[in-house]
Motif scaffolding. Sequence first.
Motif, PDB file in Angstrom:
ATOM      1  N   SER B 212      -1.318  -5.934  -0.464  1.00 57.19           N
ATOM      2  CA  SER B 212      -1.723  -6.698   0.726  1.00 57.19           C
ATOM      3  C   SER B 212      -1.896  -5.753   1.897  1.00 57.19           C
ATOM      4  O   SER B 212      -2.850  -5.858   2.673  1.00 57.19           O
ATOM      5  N   SER B 213      -0.944  -4.829   2.035  1.00 63.96           N
ATOM      6  CA  SER B 213      -1.004  -3.870   3.136  1.00 63.96           C
ATOM      7  C   SER B 213      -2.282  -3.035   3.046  1.00 63.96           C
ATOM      8  O   SER B 213      -2.895  -2.703   4.068  1.00 63.96           O
ATOM      9  N   MET B 214      -2.680  -2.704   1.829  1.00 57.48           N
ATOM     10  CA  MET B 214      -3.923  -1.939   1.646  1.00 57.48           C
ATOM     11  C   MET B 214      -5.128  -2.784   2.036  1.00 57.48           C
ATOM     12  O   MET B 214      -6.019  -2.319   2.755  1.00 57.48           O
ATOM     13  N   LEU B 215      -5.132  -4.039   1.571  1.00 54.26           N
ATOM     14  CA  LEU B 215      -6.255  -4.929   1.889  1.00 54.26           C
ATOM     15  C   LEU B 215      -6.393  -5.120   3.389  1.00 54.26           C
ATOM     16  O   LEU B 215      -7.492  -5.127   3.933  1.00 54.26           O
ATOM     17  N   LEU B 216      -5.231  -5.269   4.054  1.00 53.90           N
ATOM     18  CA  LEU B 216      -5.252  -5.510   5.500  1.00 53.90           C
ATOM     19  C   LEU B 216      -5.714  -4.283   6.276  1.00 53.90           C
ATOM     20  O   LEU B 216      -5.995  -4.366   7.459  1.00 53.90           O
ATOM     21  N   ARG B 217      -5.762  -3.156   5.598  1.00 55.47           N
ATOM     22  CA  ARG B 217      -6.261  -1.947   6.260  1.00 55.47           C
ATOM     23  C   ARG B 217      -7.624  -1.544   5.700  1.00 55.47           C
ATOM     24  O   ARG B 217      -7.991  -0.388   5.670  1.00 55.47           O
ATOM     25  N   GLY B 218      -8.341  -2.574   5.264  1.00 49.64           N
ATOM     26  CA  GLY B 218      -9.749  -2.365   4.926  1.00 49.64           C
ATOM     27  C   GLY B 218     -10.035  -1.842   3.532  1.00 49.64           C
ATOM     28  O   GLY B 218     -11.167  -1.457   3.248  1.00 49.64           O
ATOM     29  N   TYR B 219      -9.033  -1.820   2.648  1.00 48.38           N
ATOM     30  CA  TYR B 219      -9.271  -1.304   1.297  1.00 48.38           C
ATOM     31  C   TYR B 219     -10.220  -2.233   0.536  1.00 48.38           C
ATOM     32  O   TYR B 219     -10.050  -3.449   0.557  1.00 48.38           O
TER      33      TYR B 219
END
Lengths: 237, 264
Positions: B212-219
């Motif tokens: 989720s943290s990756m997705l929230l940073r544009g991954y």
Amino acid sequence: MIEFEHVSFEYEKGKAVIDDMSFSIDKGESVGLIGANGAGKSTIMKLLLGLATGSGRISIDGTDVNSENLSKIRKKMGFVLQNSDNQMFMPTVYEDMMFAPLNYMVSREDAEKRVDAILKSLDLEELKYKYNHKISGGEKRMAAIATILAMEPEIILMDEPTSALDPYNRRIVINTIKGLEQTKIITSHDLDMILDTCERVILISKGKVIADGPADKILSDKELLEKHRMELPLGKQ
Amino acid sequence: MEKALAELGHMDEMAVMDSPVHHLNAGAKLLATVIYIIVVMSFDKYSLSGLVPMLLWPVFMYQMSGIHVSTCFYKLRIVLPLVMAVGLFNPIFDREIMFTIGGVGVSGGVISMITLMLKGVLCLMASFLLVATTPFDSICAALQRVHMPKMLVTLLLLTYRYVGVMTEELAVMTDAYHLRAPGQKGIQFSAWGSFLGQVLLRSMDRAQELYSSMLLRGYHQHFHYAPIKKFGSEDAIYLALSIAFFAAVKMINFGELLGSMFMR
């Protein structure tokens, strides 16, 4: 501007975690979301970030939070997780900070300049090439905030930013939060920190907004806080 | 567990040390390692004397990289016995005497067993050398450059990161277990099922949050690897010398040659 309009959400059918909730947050506001465990604070964050989908309408600057607009919405928001270990997944602080700008197609050169400027502004330059598994809890929390700032978000969401920090590191984090100019939404049980960093507080209980107003007023209301399983902050006792 | 975590971290640190081998292009190192493994594996099961000189390449590279060979064996201490176990039954099935040493017959099974063991050790040494002298991101970047499917490379990188997450969860749970089971050695057999189930669930939760943290940073299923050092003349020389050495060892049986010189 963030708008929550009649939003409801349930993990299990018939058990609403968020129940017909409405509120709005203006640009530049610093808002504390408070409430007992299980009140629905984290779910509000998830709904805002598009990590969960409920009924009703959530919009940011007029753009609805839905699967079609997710990348546009998420680009505007930075989320500081409660557990920094779950946020920092690259080997070094520098690589972690570069992650978001590169994903958003910022050139490597510009991203590096951005990273350097943020580390300098937070006085964290010595952390740049340090390994995430080798820095202390306080440093990791500051580094996690730095990784989010590297996105240059318009809105910053923070989940328990001062949890598990010693008083010294807690103070550093509080001062950093106070210095951020973005719109901030902070969930925490640390009501002294909320009082210190937020001008407005939204009290949540059982998925509903119970009180919404100036932090100083709500956090001075002993009866209201105790009724919802909280205590007056030490600064108000 | 704490030690295992520290060792994982140590791998990342070793990969950014300062040595001529560390400064080589990741793609060149990857290619040399792959060719080395192919050549090692191509040796006949009885060709022990031909295979032995292949040991020189990793030993030389370890010297050049400033990493002690014993570090490799120490880090791979769990895998090595498995590699050594390969071919353990060969002496039973292949009893034909190939030659005698001091009147003692040496069977083909013994030779093939030692050859297989050596092959495994050599491949592990070469693979470890690559990982210990190249940041994992650079290896992934090199893999992507040689057109390995993006999905596979990402999977490899995430698995590497996931090992750390799982080990951390395992460390926390093991500590919690031992604090409530004083004097007990290891984890009781009856608790294995629930223990492993919990480790898996907890690490999956954490992995989900990380994702989720990756997705929230544009991954968006694409890693932006740090640019790897460009292929230069030193990389070409390294690659050419390595391949020449592999070819020479493959074509000329130096062990036999040396033996025949002494026998004359």
